[in-house]
Scaffold this motif. Sequence first.
Motif, PDB file in Angstrom:
ATOM      1  N   ASP A 134       0.831  -1.210   0.000  1.00  0.00           N
ATOM      2  CA  ASP A 134       0.000   0.000   0.000  1.00  0.00           C
ATOM      3  C   ASP A 134       0.864   1.259   0.000  1.00  0.00           C
ATOM      4  O   ASP A 134       0.628   2.195  -0.758  1.00  0.00           O
ATOM      5  CB  ASP A 134      -0.898   0.018   1.253  1.00  0.00           C
ATOM      6  CG  ASP A 134      -2.279  -0.569   0.984  1.00  0.00           C
ATOM      7  OD1 ASP A 134      -2.568  -0.856  -0.201  1.00  0.00           O
ATOM      8  OD2 ASP A 134      -3.047  -0.748   1.932  1.00  0.00           O
ATOM      9  N   ARG A 138       0.457   3.418  -3.326  1.00  0.00           N
ATOM     10  CA  ARG A 138      -0.693   4.330  -3.276  1.00  0.00           C
ATOM     11  C   ARG A 138      -0.312   5.686  -2.722  1.00  0.00           C
ATOM     12  O   ARG A 138       0.082   5.817  -1.577  1.00  0.00           O
ATOM     13  CB  ARG A 138      -1.809   3.697  -2.447  1.00  0.00           C
ATOM     14  CG  ARG A 138      -2.095   2.313  -2.986  1.00  0.00           C
ATOM     15  CD  ARG A 138      -3.277   1.638  -2.455  1.00  0.00           C
ATOM     16  NE  ARG A 138      -3.063   0.194  -2.470  1.00  0.00           N
ATOM     17  CZ  ARG A 138      -3.016  -0.538  -3.564  1.00  0.00           C
ATOM     18  NH1 ARG A 138      -3.199   0.023  -4.743  1.00  0.00           N
ATOM     19  NH2 ARG A 138      -2.789  -1.841  -3.495  1.00  0.00           N
ATOM     20  N   PHE A 140      -2.143   8.256  -1.981  1.00  0.00           N
ATOM     21  CA  PHE A 140      -2.931   8.849  -0.886  1.00  0.00           C
ATOM     22  C   PHE A 140      -2.448   8.321   0.462  1.00  0.00           C
ATOM     23  O   PHE A 140      -2.493   9.020   1.469  1.00  0.00           O
ATOM     24  CB  PHE A 140      -4.444   8.638  -1.091  1.00  0.00           C
ATOM     25  CG  PHE A 140      -5.012   7.350  -0.560  1.00  0.00           C
ATOM     26  CD1 PHE A 140      -5.006   6.215  -1.330  1.00  0.00           C
ATOM     27  CD2 PHE A 140      -5.576   7.289   0.703  1.00  0.00           C
ATOM     28  CE1 PHE A 140      -5.544   5.030  -0.855  1.00  0.00           C
ATOM     29  CE2 PHE A 140      -6.131   6.110   1.195  1.00  0.00           C
ATOM     30  CZ  PHE A 140      -6.103   4.977   0.419  1.00  0.00           C
ATOM     31  N   TRP A 191      -7.231  12.645  -2.541  1.00  0.00           N
ATOM     32  CA  TRP A 191      -6.775  11.541  -3.398  1.00  0.00           C
ATOM     33  C   TRP A 191      -7.476  10.237  -3.073  1.00  0.00           C
ATOM     34  O   TRP A 191      -7.455   9.288  -3.840  1.00  0.00           O
ATOM     35  CB  TRP A 191      -5.261  11.364  -3.256  1.00  0.00           C
ATOM     36  CG  TRP A 191      -4.503  12.363  -4.067  1.00  0.00           C
ATOM     37  CD1 TRP A 191      -5.023  13.223  -4.995  1.00  0.00           C
ATOM     38  CD2 TRP A 191      -3.088  12.597  -4.039  1.00  0.00           C
ATOM     39  NE1 TRP A 191      -4.012  13.981  -5.536  1.00  0.00           N
ATOM     40  CE2 TRP A 191      -2.822  13.624  -4.970  1.00  0.00           C
ATOM     41  CE3 TRP A 191      -2.020  12.038  -3.317  1.00  0.00           C
ATOM     42  CZ2 TRP A 191      -1.541  14.105  -5.208  1.00  0.00           C
ATOM     43  CZ3 TRP A 191      -0.748  12.513  -3.545  1.00  0.00           C
ATOM     44  CH2 TRP A 191      -0.504  13.539  -4.488  1.00  0.00           C
ATOM     45  N   LEU A 192      -8.088  10.186  -1.922  1.00  0.00           N
ATOM     46  CA  LEU A 192      -8.711   8.938  -1.498  1.00  0.00           C
ATOM     47  C   LEU A 192     -10.114   8.788  -2.076  1.00  0.00           C
ATOM     48  O   LEU A 192     -10.537   7.695  -2.409  1.00  0.00           O
ATOM     49  CB  LEU A 192      -8.733   8.908   0.039  1.00  0.00           C
ATOM     50  CG  LEU A 192      -9.945   8.342   0.764  1.00  0.00           C
ATOM     51  CD1 LEU A 192      -9.803   6.833   0.855  1.00  0.00           C
ATOM     52  CD2 LEU A 192     -10.059   8.933   2.146  1.00  0.00           C
TER      53      LEU A 192
ATOM     54  N   GLU B 260      -9.792   3.744 -13.335  1.00  0.00           N
ATOM     55  CA  GLU B 260     -10.221   3.057 -12.117  1.00  0.00           C
ATOM     56  C   GLU B 260     -11.343   2.047 -12.365  1.00  0.00           C
ATOM     57  O   GLU B 260     -11.433   1.039 -11.679  1.00  0.00           O
ATOM     58  CB  GLU B 260     -10.705   4.075 -11.073  1.00  0.00           C
ATOM     59  CG  GLU B 260      -9.612   5.037 -10.635  1.00  0.00           C
ATOM     60  CD  GLU B 260     -10.070   5.982  -9.536  1.00  0.00           C
ATOM     61  OE1 GLU B 260     -11.154   5.771  -8.987  1.00  0.00           O
ATOM     62  OE2 GLU B 260      -9.319   6.933  -9.250  1.00  0.00           O
ATOM     63  N   ARG B 275      -6.240   2.771  -5.921  1.00  0.00           N
ATOM     64  CA  ARG B 275      -6.147   3.247  -4.548  1.00  0.00           C
ATOM     65  C   ARG B 275      -6.210   2.143  -3.492  1.00  0.00           C
ATOM     66  O   ARG B 275      -6.043   2.414  -2.314  1.00  0.00           O
ATOM     67  CB  ARG B 275      -7.235   4.290  -4.280  1.00  0.00           C
ATOM     68  CG  ARG B 275      -6.857   5.654  -4.830  1.00  0.00           C
ATOM     69  CD  ARG B 275      -7.965   6.657  -4.736  1.00  0.00           C
ATOM     70  NE  ARG B 275      -8.898   6.499  -5.838  1.00  0.00           N
ATOM     71  CZ  ARG B 275     -10.208   6.581  -5.687  1.00  0.00           C
ATOM     72  NH1 ARG B 275     -10.727   6.780  -4.513  1.00  0.00           N
ATOM     73  NH2 ARG B 275     -10.986   6.444  -6.739  1.00  0.00           N
ATOM     74  N   TRP B 276      -6.506   0.921  -3.902  1.00  0.00           N
ATOM     75  CA  TRP B 276      -6.495  -0.157  -2.915  1.00  0.00           C
ATOM     76  C   TRP B 276      -6.345  -1.491  -3.627  1.00  0.00           C
ATOM     77  O   TRP B 276      -6.553  -1.604  -4.830  1.00  0.00           O
ATOM     78  CB  TRP B 276      -7.745  -0.146  -2.042  1.00  0.00           C
ATOM     79  CG  TRP B 276      -9.024  -0.140  -2.818  1.00  0.00           C
ATOM     80  CD1 TRP B 276      -9.641  -1.218  -3.393  1.00  0.00           C
ATOM     81  CD2 TRP B 276      -9.824   1.005  -3.145  1.00  0.00           C
ATOM     82  NE1 TRP B 276     -10.774  -0.807  -4.038  1.00  0.00           N
ATOM     83  CE2 TRP B 276     -10.917   0.543  -3.908  1.00  0.00           C
ATOM     84  CE3 TRP B 276      -9.718   2.374  -2.854  1.00  0.00           C
ATOM     85  CZ2 TRP B 276     -11.901   1.407  -4.396  1.00  0.00           C
ATOM     86  CZ3 TRP B 276     -10.702   3.212  -3.346  1.00  0.00           C
ATOM     87  CH2 TRP B 276     -11.777   2.729  -4.098  1.00  0.00           C
TER      88      TRP B 276
END
Lengths: 238, 319
Positions: A134, A138, A140, A191-192, B260, B275-276
């Motif tokens: 992560d 990532r 964020f 950003w999340l 995305e 993002r994940w």
Amino acid sequence: MPTRAIPYLKTVVHLACLVPAVYLLQVYRSGSLALMADPVNYITHFTGDWALWLLLGDLAITPVRRLNNSLSWLIRFRRMVGLYAFFYATLHLLTYVLLFSGYDVPTALAGLQAGHLLEPWKQLKIIWPTMVGDVEKRRFIQVGLLAWLILLSLAVTSPQRVLRAMGGKNWQRLHRLIYVAGFAAVVHYMWLVKTGVRTPYKYAVVFWVLILARVAYSLWKRWNKPSAATPVSAKVAS
Amino acid sequence: MLLRTETAIPSSEITPKEVFESYKMTRRRMLSGLSAVGVAAATAGLPELALGESPLKFVGTNYAVPDRAITPEAKAKSYNNFYEFGEDKSDPSHNAHTLKTSPWSVKIEGLCKNQQVMDINKLIGLRPIEQRIYRFRCVEAWSMVIPWDGYPLAELIKLADPLPSAKYVQFISLQDSKTEMLPGGIPWPYSEGLRMDEAMNPLTLLTFGSYGQTLANQQGAPVRVIVPWKYGFKSAKSIVRIRFVDKQPPTTWNMLAPDEYGFYSNVNPSVDHPRWTQAHERLLNSNSVFPKVVPTLPFNGYADQVASMYAGMDLRKNY
């Protein structure tokens, strides 16, 4: 504000800053947290929101104090509110580590109860690669972690003793990083979220208003007193 | 300091389900008894009484998720992504009561022989309603297990009789600024789409209910699709138009953030969201604070029924 009132007021601010944490604990103990559809999501946003709100509230203290000389006592609360922002940011980070990333809390707790003191550590090692991934991938999470690390360094250097040991100039230079932390926290939120979600932009506006208030103040100072050698802020802040 | 005060309803104030059900049944019997009056009222131009969720007649099926408990109904109906009614997942259950699901009709249009406007009551009655328990995987890395009530979309497609040139099916959701919030930044109406073979796959369910009741407004009442091997946003809600087209239709989230949300958006543990990670998911099927994090399955566990449709395709590129 008479100086005598400050200790009482500090107690009030302490209690006020603890209200959200107590509330969260109460929500957990009453069982209503478990009935929420996604408790982890709730805790994540709750702690993150409060960390950000307190951080922005902290950044608002200086501009508000400058509005009027009679408000100068507000400065006595700046460090405290900042520490509470760090407190909620830490809860936020712990939520990520212990609840979000797949950490097996029940197994860790059961291990502890059975006397296996290393069980929590073993569980952490299992999810470690996910968390490293992560942080690597990532952005964020990178800015969020940056904000927390800054708050950590400010919290560690916040005692009066450390200030003296470091010297006011150095201490102040380090503590100006609070602006970077505030910026990083807002960007972390921006950003999340998904495209189309606008809440973080409200906080971005608040952040920039607080920054612009400082810029406007120093411009006004310079324009008003071109010969002023020491800016007032440096005197008071140290 | 201001606190968001969410006053929890004390359990003493919650109406027991039996009481509520019996009240609802009494009310329904009364209403049906009053139907003669109802007709008169309707012709007199009085508003129709909306019933909200009501029991559905369904037949059981073998579609089940034996290794996972079913998500508590209250959770499934209070945690919904339905951006027409707000951005937060708790918003739709608070705001969607304004959605007017009756009268409702679905327009079947585009490249098909039997274009028509079909009333919702006719659409529901077209085939027997089956109850299927499916895994539901959101792109946000949480999942539920939900009994959906409906019949295969393929049945409706056969009836519409698409032309050979029809390669895709597009679903268009209700856009009504009078009853929906329609937050800015998103091009409304919501549009989703499937390739014809995906739409015809027996798993794809034209859905009218869940947990044996008609859909709650926040779940996309009165009619939606459920495509269980894809991320949840592919399963369009509150559908007003079903259109047969020859080209891949524009789809809402894909337009908003193409990096995305791909057009296919098949559940795939090996392709991360930027993002994940999509390798695992938070399984929301219990009343526990501690999350159950489980590995995500390729095609959400439906690989043996759908994977062949994507043979030879690079699923990293066509995410």
